[in-house]
Design a protein around this motif. Sequence first.
Motif, mmCIF file in Angstrom:
data_model
loop_
_atom_site.group_PDB
_atom_site.id
_atom_site.type_symbol
_atom_site.label_atom_id
_atom_site.label_comp_id
_atom_site.label_asym_id
_atom_site.label_seq_id
_atom_site.Cartn_x
_atom_site.Cartn_y
_atom_site.Cartn_z
ATOM 1 N N PRO A 88 -2.508 26.789 36.074
ATOM 2 C CA PRO A 88 -1.894 25.850 35.278
ATOM 3 C C PRO A 88 -1.657 26.307 33.897
ATOM 4 O O PRO A 88 -0.885 25.456 33.327
ATOM 5 C CB PRO A 88 -3.278 24.843 35.137
ATOM 6 N N ARG A 89 -2.240 27.251 33.059
ATOM 7 C CA ARG A 89 -2.079 27.367 31.982
ATOM 8 C C ARG A 89 -0.932 28.645 31.619
ATOM 9 O O ARG A 89 -0.676 29.066 30.390
ATOM 10 C CB ARG A 89 -3.410 27.726 31.076
ATOM 11 N N ALA A 90 -0.378 28.890 32.856
ATOM 12 C CA ALA A 90 0.617 29.890 32.723
ATOM 13 C C ALA A 90 2.163 29.399 32.509
ATOM 14 O O ALA A 90 2.373 28.295 32.771
ATOM 15 C CB ALA A 90 0.807 30.765 33.895
ATOM 16 N N ARG A 91 2.789 30.072 31.704
ATOM 17 C CA ARG A 91 4.108 29.901 31.663
ATOM 18 C C ARG A 91 4.969 31.077 31.902
ATOM 19 O O ARG A 91 4.428 32.125 32.065
ATOM 20 C CB ARG A 91 4.511 29.442 30.171
ATOM 21 N N ALA A 92 6.253 30.788 32.138
ATOM 22 C CA ALA A 92 6.977 31.954 32.378
ATOM 23 C C ALA A 92 8.425 31.987 31.682
ATOM 24 O O ALA A 92 8.798 30.890 31.333
ATOM 25 C CB ALA A 92 7.508 31.830 33.848
ATOM 26 N N VAL A 93 8.888 33.335 31.411
ATOM 27 C CA VAL A 93 10.081 33.315 30.685
ATOM 28 C C VAL A 93 10.696 34.421 31.492
ATOM 29 O O VAL A 93 10.232 35.694 31.763
ATOM 30 C CB VAL A 93 9.947 34.175 29.283
ATOM 31 N N VAL A 94 11.813 34.205 32.060
ATOM 32 C CA VAL A 94 12.615 35.198 32.871
ATOM 33 C C VAL A 94 13.995 35.516 32.170
ATOM 34 O O VAL A 94 14.787 34.772 31.885
ATOM 35 C CB VAL A 94 13.083 34.609 34.530
ATOM 36 N N LEU A 95 14.044 36.968 32.145
ATOM 37 C CA LEU A 95 15.179 37.550 31.353
ATOM 38 C C LEU A 95 16.255 38.136 32.245
ATOM 39 O O LEU A 95 16.003 38.243 33.261
ATOM 40 C CB LEU A 95 14.699 38.534 30.432
#
Length: 283
Positions: A237-244
């Motif tokens: 739940p506390r994860a976020r993602a950045v996809v480059l």
Amino acid sequence: MTGETEIFVAWREGRQDRALLAIHGGPDWDHSYLRDPLSELGCRLLLPDLRGCGRSGRVGEYHPDGVVDDLVRVLDSFGVERADVLGHSYGGMVAQRFAITHPSRVRSLVVSGSSVLPVPPDAFEGWAERDALLAGREDPWQREDLTPDDVKAEAVAAAPVNIWRAEAMPGYLRRLEAVRFGAEWVRQLRAGTLVTPRLPDAAQRIAELDIPVLLLHGRYDMTFPVSLVEPTLRLIPRARAVVLEAGHMLHVDDPEGYLRALREFLGGAALEDGLELGGTRPV
């Protein structure tokens, strides 16, 4: 230290309220391929060479638990109680193991160009470009008497698999020239005795830590598929993602996007411009 593996650490003193421990991949590489752009962050920065890698000591056993113990000693040596921990590729799995087994030492976790979930056998099915790049390549780890030169040659040969942007390739190849490659870990891989750092139920165990997690990934990563990012977000739940728009070496393909994602995730401790990496020492 007597009876313990000597670990070489490149470090830079920055803001004392936050420290970033960056764990390299390979594992038979060294920390140097991660220096740029991490050295531009304003926080305190620790870049160890894993045991058997770079300028760190060689030992009889290469097990991820030993690596984790080494990293605890690195934090202790620099007086760091809790660190933001970043791991790239193989180092991403080591970073997860470190967080799970030593939760009191980890403030946040960055999984860069790696995965929390196991990579399924059909993860890259139908990716014609990847198939073409890998077609006809011999398995380099089947050779007898593997040397660091063999590991370096494989890193250079694999560059088109790891770098997405053609304009980033010349700089990446220059970067590889500076890496001190080894062959300690790959010899264990060849012998079938290499233990994975990935722990069972890692996603659930990381979720239970209740720490901020950043999944920093390249859309065209040919080693750890981007398709694993979304299911991981659902489990933590506390994860976020950045996809480059980048490959496996996303910090080389898109250093500006990489730094921007880290600064937004780490907050004020990483907003200032960094300095030159200021020192190295064994611990």
